[in-house]
Structures are given as C-alpha cells and as structure tokens.
Design a protein around this motif. Structure first.
Motif, short mmCIF file in Angstrom:
data_model
loop_
_atom_site.label_atom_id
_atom_site.label_comp_id
_atom_site.label_asym_id
_atom_site.label_seq_id
_atom_site.Cartn_x
_atom_site.Cartn_y
_atom_site.Cartn_z
N SER A 1 0.82 -1.21 0.00
CA SER A 1 0.00 0.00 0.00
C SER A 1 0.85 1.26 0.00
CB SER A 1 -0.91 0.03 1.23
OG SER A 1 -1.81 -1.04 1.20
N TYR A 2 2.13 1.14 0.38
CA TYR A 2 2.97 2.33 0.55
C TYR A 2 4.27 2.31 -0.27
CZ TYR A 2 -0.46 2.73 4.14
OH TYR A 2 -1.67 2.79 4.79
N VAL A 3 4.54 1.19 -0.94
CA VAL A 3 5.75 1.07 -1.76
C VAL A 3 5.37 0.42 -3.08
CG1 VAL A 3 8.05 0.02 -1.92
CG2 VAL A 3 7.19 0.78 0.30
N ASN A 4 5.88 0.98 -4.20
CA ASN A 4 5.55 0.42 -5.52
C ASN A 4 6.26 -0.89 -5.83
OD1 ASN A 4 3.55 2.03 -6.76
ND2 ASN A 4 5.04 3.67 -7.01
N ASP A 5 7.57 -0.92 -5.70
CA ASP A 5 8.34 -2.12 -6.07
C ASP A 5 9.00 -2.73 -4.84
OD1 ASP A 5 7.88 -1.60 -8.88
OD2 ASP A 5 9.35 0.03 -8.68
N ILE A 6 8.45 -3.85 -4.38
CA ILE A 6 9.00 -4.50 -3.18
C ILE A 6 9.74 -5.76 -3.60
CG2 ILE A 6 8.46 -5.48 -0.92
CD1 ILE A 6 5.69 -3.97 -1.32
N PRO A 7 11.05 -5.80 -3.41
CA PRO A 7 11.79 -7.03 -3.72
C PRO A 7 11.32 -8.16 -2.80
CG PRO A 7 13.29 -5.20 -3.22
CD PRO A 7 11.91 -4.74 -2.90
N GLU A 8 11.23 -9.35 -3.33
CA GLU A 8 10.76 -10.50 -2.56
C GLU A 8 11.59 -10.72 -1.30
OE1 GLU A 8 7.83 -12.85 -1.77
OE2 GLU A 8 7.84 -11.72 -3.62
N VAL A 9 12.88 -10.41 -1.38
CA VAL A 9 13.77 -10.61 -0.24
C VAL A 9 13.36 -9.76 0.96
CG1 VAL A 9 15.51 -8.88 -0.92
CG2 VAL A 9 16.20 -10.89 0.43
N ALA A 10 12.64 -8.68 0.74
CA ALA A 10 12.20 -7.82 1.84
C ALA A 10 11.37 -8.59 2.84
CB ALA A 10 11.41 -6.62 1.30
N TYR A 11 10.47 -9.44 2.34
CA TYR A 11 9.59 -10.21 3.24
C TYR A 11 10.40 -11.19 4.08
CZ TYR A 11 5.87 -8.12 0.50
OH TYR A 11 5.03 -7.22 -0.11
N GLU A 12 11.44 -11.78 3.49
CA GLU A 12 12.29 -12.70 4.23
C GLU A 12 13.09 -11.95 5.30
OE1 GLU A 12 14.58 -15.24 1.60
OE2 GLU A 12 12.94 -15.14 0.14
N LEU A 13 13.62 -10.80 4.94
CA LEU A 13 14.38 -9.99 5.90
C LEU A 13 13.51 -9.63 7.10
CD1 LEU A 13 16.22 -7.66 3.39
CD2 LEU A 13 17.33 -9.29 4.94
N ILE A 14 12.28 -9.19 6.83
CA ILE A 14 11.37 -8.80 7.90
C ILE A 14 11.03 -9.99 8.79
CG2 ILE A 14 9.01 -8.00 8.40
CD1 ILE A 14 9.34 -6.29 5.76
N GLU A 15 10.78 -11.14 8.16
CA GLU A 15 10.38 -12.32 8.93
C GLU A 15 11.50 -12.86 9.80
OE1 GLU A 15 8.59 -16.83 8.29
OE2 GLU A 15 8.60 -15.44 6.60
N TYR A 16 12.72 -12.87 9.28
CA TYR A 16 13.80 -13.56 9.99
C TYR A 16 14.71 -12.67 10.82
CZ TYR A 16 12.24 -17.53 7.30
OH TYR A 16 11.47 -18.51 6.77
N THR A 17 14.58 -11.35 10.69
CA THR A 17 15.45 -10.50 11.48
C THR A 17 15.12 -10.61 12.97
OG1 THR A 17 16.35 -8.28 11.74
CG2 THR A 17 14.00 -8.43 11.32
N GLU A 18 16.16 -10.61 13.79
CA GLU A 18 15.95 -10.70 15.23
C GLU A 18 15.94 -9.32 15.87
OE1 GLU A 18 17.76 -13.80 17.27
OE2 GLU A 18 17.24 -15.20 15.69
#
Length: 192
Positions: A70-87
């Motif tokens: 809703s707030y970013v046009n081009d989201i690289p797929e890796v972004a979701y992995e970074l968000i999920e796995y970051t501690e």
C-alpha cells in the motif's frame, strides 16, 4: 519483557493520531515522536518541533508486512524474508514510496519502513489502520534518548499526548538497523 498496557492510554494515543496531533510513545527501539504518516500537516508539526531539516525523510511504522504494497511500488521478494527472519528491529529504505504525506518521503522518493514487534505499537497501528511516523524523541542534533527520563522537556511540551506505557522502564537507547534495498534486491547498510 513487555508489561501490559492500559486500554485508556491506547485510546488517547489513537484519538490524538486521528485528530492530526503528535504523540510521544515507546517503540521497539527508542522513544519516538509520532503522527499520522499520511497527514502532511501533522508531519510538518514534527519537523517544526524537532527543528529538523525538511529535506530529511522520516521512518514509518507498520504492524504487518502485508501493508507494504500500500505504501511502496516495487517491493523485492527478499524484503519479506528480511522482515520475517530479522531478530533485531530493522528499518528498510524502499524506493518509490506512495500514499504517504509528501513531506514524509525523501527527495529521491524513498521511505524507511519498519514492521514493529512491540505490543503497544502493534495495537495502536492495528486500530489506527494507517502507518505512523516514528522519529527519535529529541531535538535535531541532540542525542537520541535512552529512556523516557532522557527526553527534553521541549519535546514533551511540544506533543499533544504522552503515552504512559513504559515511562518507568530503562531503555537500551539502540536505534534500528537501517538498510537501503533497491527494487532489484541489492542492498546496502546505512546504519548497523
């Protein structure tokens, strides 16, 4: 790690955001000054309060990575992995921001977004149904406060509501890691 918070405290913060006001609130990192990230007038109040250069962008908080599109046009797929796995709390700077206050977005069209893992922020964001600005609760050029007690009185007097949750807790004063991620998936750390 987190204590429970008062519903009335949450409701007052929510009403302040809805009315275009500024809140002083605890986050998953340090205390922040926040407002509706889609309200240009509210964002302008934060720049004025902090004495911050208008060319500097702000960080936006979301409660769920499903909201990114809703707030970013081009989201690289890796972004979701970074968000999920970051501690640790991770702010990702994305290109091509959209649907946010123009003065919240950097001159190059980018925006820093962090998906929070903090009970008060998550509830506030879920109920507000919009992103919230989060900028350190200090005057521009001053050090970021480690805890509520370290926040300058000028900041406390300049906001419309101060959240009671976690005021008595000692913080570690650590900001989030900041990473710039371009649409191709290339990244660079801006702050570790």
């Amino acid at each position: 790690m987190y204590t429970s918070f008062d519903r009335e405290d949450l409701n007052k913060a929510l009403e302040t955001l809805k009315s275009g006001g500024l809140i002083l609130y605890p986050t998953d990192t340090i205390w922040g000054i926040g407002c509706d990230a889609t309200n240009e007038e509210a964002v302008a109040k934060i720049f004025a309060l902090k004495g911050r250069d208008i060319g500097k962008s702000m960080i936006v908080l979301l409660h769920n990575d499903n909201q990114l599109a809703s707030y970013v046009n081009d989201i690289p797929e890796v972004a979701y992995e970074l968000i999920e796995y970051t501690e640790k709390p991770l702010t990702i700077v994305y290109s091509n921001a959209k649907n946010l206050a123009a003065n919240a977005i950097a001159e190059d069209g980018s925006i820093g977004i962090r998906v929070v893992k903090h009970p008060f922020c998550e509830q506030l964001l879920q109920r507000f149904k919009k992103p919230i600005i989060s900028t350190s609760a200090n005057l521009s050029g001053e050090p970021s406060p480690k805890s509520f007690a370290d926040i300058d009185d000028a900041v406390k007097q300049g906001v419309d509501y101060i959240v009671e949750y976690q005021q008595d807790e000692e913080g570690d004063g650590k900001s989030s890691t900041v990473m710039k991620l371009d649409p191709s998936g290339k990244f660079v750390f801006l702050r570790k």
